[in-house]
Design a protein around this motif. Structure first.
Motif, mmCIF file in Angstrom:
data_model
loop_
_atom_site.group_PDB
_atom_site.id
_atom_site.type_symbol
_atom_site.label_atom_id
_atom_site.label_comp_id
_atom_site.label_asym_id
_atom_site.label_seq_id
_atom_site.Cartn_x
_atom_site.Cartn_y
_atom_site.Cartn_z
ATOM 1 N N LEU A 183 10.793 -4.129 0.554
ATOM 2 C CA LEU A 183 10.532 -3.464 -0.722
ATOM 3 C C LEU A 183 9.231 -2.675 -0.547
ATOM 4 O O LEU A 183 8.146 -3.266 -0.514
ATOM 5 N N ASP A 184 9.362 -1.366 -0.402
ATOM 6 C CA ASP A 184 8.215 -0.493 -0.192
ATOM 7 C C ASP A 184 7.792 0.081 -1.536
ATOM 8 O O ASP A 184 8.592 0.730 -2.218
ATOM 9 N N LEU A 185 6.551 -0.146 -1.922
ATOM 10 C CA LEU A 185 6.090 0.327 -3.229
ATOM 11 C C LEU A 185 6.134 1.847 -3.342
ATOM 12 O O LEU A 185 6.136 2.372 -4.455
ATOM 13 N N ARG A 186 6.235 2.557 -2.240
ATOM 14 C CA ARG A 186 6.444 4.007 -2.311
ATOM 15 C C ARG A 186 7.794 4.336 -2.956
ATOM 16 O O ARG A 186 7.954 5.390 -3.543
ATOM 17 N N GLY A 200 -1.015 7.682 5.671
ATOM 18 C CA GLY A 200 -1.522 7.145 6.932
ATOM 19 C C GLY A 200 -1.723 5.642 6.905
ATOM 20 O O GLY A 200 -2.442 5.089 7.731
ATOM 21 N N ARG A 201 -1.075 4.977 5.995
ATOM 22 C CA ARG A 201 -1.268 3.539 5.817
ATOM 23 C C ARG A 201 -0.893 2.735 7.049
ATOM 24 O O ARG A 201 -0.004 3.109 7.816
ATOM 25 N N PHE A 202 -1.543 1.612 7.188
ATOM 26 C CA PHE A 202 -1.289 0.657 8.258
ATOM 27 C C PHE A 202 -0.153 -0.290 7.881
ATOM 28 O O PHE A 202 0.556 -0.808 8.730
ATOM 29 N N SER A 203 0.035 -0.508 6.602
ATOM 30 C CA SER A 203 0.900 -1.577 6.099
ATOM 31 C C SER A 203 2.344 -1.532 6.588
ATOM 32 O O SER A 203 2.997 -2.566 6.661
ATOM 33 N N GLU A 204 2.844 -0.349 6.903
ATOM 34 C CA GLU A 204 4.230 -0.262 7.387
ATOM 35 C C GLU A 204 4.440 -1.066 8.664
ATOM 36 O O GLU A 204 5.494 -1.670 8.853
ATOM 37 N N LYS A 205 3.439 -1.060 9.538
ATOM 38 C CA LYS A 205 3.591 -1.726 10.841
ATOM 39 C C LYS A 205 3.685 -3.243 10.712
ATOM 40 O O LYS A 205 4.641 -3.840 11.228
ATOM 41 N N PRO A 206 2.754 -3.902 10.028
ATOM 42 C CA PRO A 206 2.943 -5.352 9.886
ATOM 43 C C PRO A 206 4.151 -5.712 9.015
ATOM 44 O O PRO A 206 4.779 -6.750 9.235
ATOM 45 N N ALA A 207 4.493 -4.859 8.065
ATOM 46 C CA ALA A 207 5.670 -5.145 7.231
ATOM 47 C C ALA A 207 6.936 -5.126 8.092
ATOM 48 O O ALA A 207 7.777 -6.031 7.994
ATOM 49 N N GLN A 208 7.076 -4.118 8.916
ATOM 50 C CA GLN A 208 8.250 -4.042 9.797
ATOM 51 C C GLN A 208 8.255 -5.185 10.810
ATOM 52 O O GLN A 208 9.307 -5.761 11.109
ATOM 53 N N TRP A 209 7.093 -5.516 11.332
ATOM 54 C CA TRP A 209 6.964 -6.618 12.292
ATOM 55 C C TRP A 209 7.439 -7.926 11.666
ATOM 56 O O TRP A 209 8.255 -8.644 12.254
ATOM 57 N N LEU A 210 6.971 -8.218 10.460
ATOM 58 C CA LEU A 210 7.370 -9.461 9.812
ATOM 59 C C LEU A 210 8.834 -9.424 9.388
ATOM 60 O O LEU A 210 9.542 -10.428 9.489
ATOM 61 N N PRO A 220 -6.757 -7.000 -3.677
ATOM 62 C CA PRO A 220 -5.549 -6.284 -3.270
ATOM 63 C C PRO A 220 -5.582 -4.848 -3.793
ATOM 64 O O PRO A 220 -6.388 -4.499 -4.662
ATOM 65 N N SER A 221 -4.684 -4.048 -3.304
ATOM 66 C CA SER A 221 -4.589 -2.662 -3.769
ATOM 67 C C SER A 221 -4.165 -2.623 -5.233
ATOM 68 O O SER A 221 -3.462 -3.512 -5.722
ATOM 69 N N ALA A 222 -4.583 -1.580 -5.919
ATOM 70 C CA ALA A 222 -4.225 -1.413 -7.336
ATOM 71 C C ALA A 222 -2.722 -1.278 -7.507
ATOM 72 O O ALA A 222 -2.144 -1.800 -8.467
ATOM 73 N N VAL A 223 -2.063 -0.604 -6.577
ATOM 74 C CA VAL A 223 -0.616 -0.401 -6.707
ATOM 75 C C VAL A 223 0.133 -1.730 -6.608
ATOM 76 O O VAL A 223 1.122 -1.947 -7.313
ATOM 77 N N LEU A 224 -0.347 -2.643 -5.769
ATOM 78 C CA LEU A 224 0.295 -3.951 -5.670
ATOM 79 C C LEU A 224 0.031 -4.776 -6.928
ATOM 80 O O LEU A 224 0.956 -5.393 -7.479
ATOM 81 N N LYS A 225 -1.183 -4.786 -7.409
ATOM 82 C CA LYS A 225 -1.491 -5.520 -8.643
ATOM 83 C C LYS A 225 -0.648 -4.992 -9.798
ATOM 84 O O LYS A 225 -0.100 -5.753 -10.597
ATOM 85 N N ASN A 226 -0.500 -3.678 -9.888
ATOM 86 C CA ASN A 226 0.315 -3.074 -10.936
ATOM 87 C C ASN A 226 1.776 -3.514 -10.822
ATOM 88 O O ASN A 226 2.415 -3.836 -11.821
ATOM 89 N N SER A 266 0.859 -1.187 0.000
ATOM 90 C CA SER A 266 0.000 0.000 0.000
ATOM 91 C C SER A 266 0.893 1.234 0.000
ATOM 92 O O SER A 266 1.979 1.222 0.585
ATOM 93 N N THR A 267 0.428 2.282 -0.644
ATOM 94 C CA THR A 267 1.187 3.548 -0.661
ATOM 95 C C THR A 267 0.353 4.692 -0.093
ATOM 96 O O THR A 267 0.763 5.841 -0.170
ATOM 97 N N ARG A 268 -0.786 4.390 0.469
ATOM 98 C CA ARG A 268 -1.695 5.417 0.985
ATOM 99 C C ARG A 268 -1.065 6.247 2.092
ATOM 100 O O ARG A 268 -0.234 5.769 2.850
#
Length: 193
Positions: free
Chosen positions: A39-42, A14-24, A92-98, A10-12
């Protein structure tokens, strides 16, 4: 050394995705023999897929976009993946599918696992990603982590997200065990071909 990349799906703002990504990512870094990368899509602001030929086409022309070349190199350098993904409208998010669509041979014969949240804890997003992965010749592992709504809401309400993620450490361990096994097996098999 086996390289496993955690992909922030996700690149939104205020995204939540950073937290579980860092955790994993931190869970993976505890494993011997694993080089865990984020690998951050941002960091890969790719245009919507517009190549004249699909990436799977033999003899296709080289990529023109520098960011796509950078993304493709990062995927090629990885042996396995963890997709950390929200669920938006059953998928999934459009940015990930892309990001998936821009690459083909670099994904082939590598393993992937999934961490998700959102509607139904992201199960429907992961189901779609599994089908996409198979078309890309990625081997999706059975184990996944689906983050409950209470942990997601903690993020939006300024609560303790880490406590909610810590409750999923056991599931993350199973996911990582499966992913590492398949990643290493496929790496050996790719080396024979």
């Amino acid at each position: 050394m086996t390289t496993i990349s955690v992909i922030v799906g996700s690149t939104r703002e205020g995204r939540f995705s950073e937290k579980p990504a860092q955790w994993l990512l931190q869970q993976l870094k505890k494993r011997d023999g694993v080089d865990a990368r984020l690998l951050d899509l941002r960091d890969f602001p790719m245009p919507f897929f517009d190549a004249p030929a699909p990436p799977a086409m033999p003899g296709r022309p080289p990529y023109e976009h520098e960011v796509v070349k950078k993304w493709t190199a990062a995927i090629a350098a990885s042996d396995g993946f963890v997709f950390v993904t929200p669920e938006y409208n059953y998928g999934p998010s459009a940015v990930l599918k892309n990001a998936l669509d821009w690459v083909y041979p670099e994904w082939n014969r590598k393993a992937a696992a999934f961490v998700s949240w959102g509607g139904a804890a992201g199960v429907r997003s992961v189901q779609q990603l599994r089908e996409i992965a198979i078309e890309l010749q990625i081997a999706p592992v059975r184990s996944s982590v689906h983050i409950p709504a209470t942990t997601l809401w903690a993020h939006f309400q300024g609560g303790d997200v880490n406590a909610g993620l810590a409750e999923l450490d056991g599931q993350a361990g199973i996911l990582i065990n499966d992913l590492v096994w398949w990643t290493e097996a496929l790496k050996v098999a790719r080396g024979r071909s």
